[in-house]
Design an enzyme around this catalytic site. Sequence first.
Site, PDB file in Angstrom:
ATOM      1  N   ARG A 106      30.438  83.829  -7.985  1.00  0.00           N
ATOM      2  CA  ARG A 106      30.620  85.274  -7.811  1.00  0.00           C
ATOM      3  C   ARG A 106      30.277  86.005  -9.111  1.00  0.00           C
ATOM      4  O   ARG A 106      30.530  85.498 -10.212  1.00  0.00           O
ATOM      5  CB  ARG A 106      32.104  85.501  -7.471  1.00  0.00           C
ATOM      6  N   THR A 382      24.816  90.833   3.195  1.00  0.00           N
ATOM      7  CA  THR A 382      25.104  89.604   2.482  1.00  0.00           C
ATOM      8  C   THR A 382      24.300  88.618   3.300  1.00  0.00           C
ATOM      9  O   THR A 382      23.710  88.985   4.307  1.00  0.00           O
ATOM     10  CB  THR A 382      26.623  89.381   2.550  1.00  0.00           C
ATOM     11  N   THR A 400      25.283  87.032  -1.905  1.00  0.00           N
ATOM     12  CA  THR A 400      25.213  88.480  -1.697  1.00  0.00           C
ATOM     13  C   THR A 400      24.808  89.259  -2.927  1.00  0.00           C
ATOM     14  O   THR A 400      24.993  88.781  -4.059  1.00  0.00           O
ATOM     15  CB  THR A 400      26.597  88.990  -1.223  1.00  0.00           C
ATOM     16  N   ASN A 402      25.880  92.445  -2.320  1.00  0.00           N
ATOM     17  CA  ASN A 402      26.786  93.405  -1.696  1.00  0.00           C
ATOM     18  C   ASN A 402      26.056  94.180  -0.609  1.00  0.00           C
ATOM     19  O   ASN A 402      25.582  93.591   0.336  1.00  0.00           O
ATOM     20  CB  ASN A 402      27.474  94.300  -2.714  1.00  0.00           C
ATOM     21  N   SER A 453      36.301  89.270  -2.814  1.00  0.00           N
ATOM     22  CA  SER A 453      35.252  89.127  -1.800  1.00  0.00           C
ATOM     23  C   SER A 453      35.875  88.850  -0.440  1.00  0.00           C
ATOM     24  O   SER A 453      37.031  88.432  -0.346  1.00  0.00           O
ATOM     25  CB  SER A 453      34.340  87.965  -2.200  1.00  0.00           C
ATOM     26  N   GLY A 474      28.463  90.447   6.345  1.00  0.00           N
ATOM     27  CA  GLY A 474      29.129  91.493   7.130  1.00  0.00           C
ATOM     28  C   GLY A 474      30.264  92.197   6.409  1.00  0.00           C
ATOM     29  O   GLY A 474      31.122  92.793   7.072  1.00  0.00           O
ATOM     30  N   GLY A 475      30.313  92.121   5.061  1.00  0.00           N
ATOM     31  CA  GLY A 475      31.348  92.852   4.324  1.00  0.00           C
ATOM     32  C   GLY A 475      32.729  92.510   4.834  1.00  0.00           C
ATOM     33  O   GLY A 475      33.079  91.338   5.013  1.00  0.00           O
TER      34      GLY A 475
HETATM   35  N1  GLY Z   1      30.157  91.954  -1.136  1.00  0.00           N
HETATM   36  C1  GLY Z   1      30.797  91.553   0.039  1.00  0.00           C
HETATM   37  C2  GLY Z   1      31.870  90.569  -0.189  1.00  0.00           C
HETATM   38  O1  GLY Z   1      31.799  89.808  -1.143  1.00  0.00           O
HETATM   39  O2  GLY Z   1      32.821  90.542   0.529  1.00  0.00           O
END
Ligand code: GLY
Length: 571
Positions: A106, A382, A400, A402, A453, A474-475
């Site tokens: 990350r 993502t 991702t 984002n 995340s 999908g956030g």
């Molecule tokens: N950027 C989306 C997530 O990491 O949840």
Amino acid sequence: MKKHLCLLISLIIFFFTACKEAPKTDVPLYEISKAATTDKAMVVSAHPHATNIGVDLLQQGGNAYDAAIGVQFALAVVYPVAGNIGGGGFMVSRTKAGEITTLDYREKAPAAAHRDMYLDSLDNVIKGLSINGHLAAGVPGSVDGMFKIFEKYSKLKDFKKLIQPSIDLAEKGFKITAKQAQNLNGKQDAFKTCNTTMPVFVKDMPWKEGDLLVQKDLANTLKRIRDQGEAGFYEGETADLIVKEMQAGGGIISKEDLKNYDAVWRTPLNTVYKGYNIISMAPPSSGGIALTQLLEMVEPYPIKDWGFQSQKTVHLITEAERRVYADRAKHLGDNDYYKVPMEELKNPDYLKSRMKNFNPDLATSSDSIEAGVFEPKESEQTTHFSIVDQEGNAISITTTINSGYGSKTVVTGAGFLLNNEMDDFSSKPGTPNFYGLLGAEANAIEPGKRMLSSMTPSIVEKDNKLFMVVGTPGGSTIITSVFQTILNVTEFGMTMDEAVAAPRFHHQWKPDKIMVEKDAVSPADRIALEGMGHEFLERGSIGRVDAILIKPNGKLEGGADPRGDDHVAGF
Ligand code: GLY
């Protein structure tokens, strides 16, 4: 005269019929398979080129880890909306011997970041500052992540072999799909605003299907990574270009930030659901904890008998999701910086107590908040890929930058998009982020901290054997899409492609609405649920699940999400 008119009409009809029935000469740009069954190995990803590169590496004798590295770099070239070297991700893997590892690559907040960096003098969030442009970017982790995987697990032991296909695609170009053309056209203004020099994504005429996307600068960056290893990204020319870009556009990532980036092996999280062992990602992803909570909360109920997307099933799942996302907002963040109460959140007694006020006949109300209501405006970008190799190793990676095309800022001369992951922090308690998610102290910005995340790359075991590899973009909807896909197979007996394609719904506590894809809930069930106090919000697609199921006869059954250009292949 009448005779001539008849002849003319006949000719016109003949001409149009002939045109209509003329054999089609245009071949499809890509062969895209949404479902497949193979004997030994399989790759499912968001783009046919990436899937095929993964399969080629497996056929050359590489293992799932080699293929995953090849796919990650390929997606950075052929799927710029989310594939990346300027972002980050998580890997959950299971070796053929059953060893589970999880890698956190990350992004991190730069050292110069601070908790109020997106607030104005009146403490209001400055709209868009954490989403568009240079200041939105966290320190990228993908390249370090790939080298960590390579060093520990590669079978081919030849990094050049893994990255070269992506270099070739960037250098020579590839033909974009209709969906990609549409995405690029939709972001032209954003690219123009967020860049100090115009990137290759900006074009005078609209992009169309079949246009060649050539990325020479990106090819050169990938060559530096090929020739110099990690230093080809985190030091030297690429680092110089990133820092120069930051200085030109008001960003804060420094050379020290880049040099200090370190991906981390984390302890995996697991829960047992009706005999299935579900393994997923620990913080800084909320995915593993949230998935654990959701599965434990619904386990006591006979949802198999209630049926897929029935009134009772949708009500129960919504009520569980409401409670889980409320916990997420308050308690979850980067465990290296904020003590996440993991044991408490997963405790079965606690989870039972959370469902004590579940009323089978009525919706519970989520408390109102002062911030505005979230209505999704753009897709959450993502990307996820799932791989099983011929030896039985399995990999689930979600990666991702984002939102779609991340910060929309391309590093001049280096050709790659920077993430806008800083928006996954809580810029201000009670103010929703891009996904409408709320956060608190646990997810406040701190230098070096990782933003929370929702990514939920997961692996499911049954009887100590590999059963499923699953994940999605999908956030905020990632967790619920993975959850529902697992239930589609384990409760409702769907095949992998059916489970992936099935319509989905989502509730995230605030806003207090069930978000639904078209046809996810029947009109009759919807009316009944509204009568119980639920509100619905129709929206576009939820998630793009790419998953693999291992059948009792050992064959692999793949599902590539029909919502995108996702492609499954194998042998
Ligand atoms: N950027 C989306 C997530 O990491 O949840």
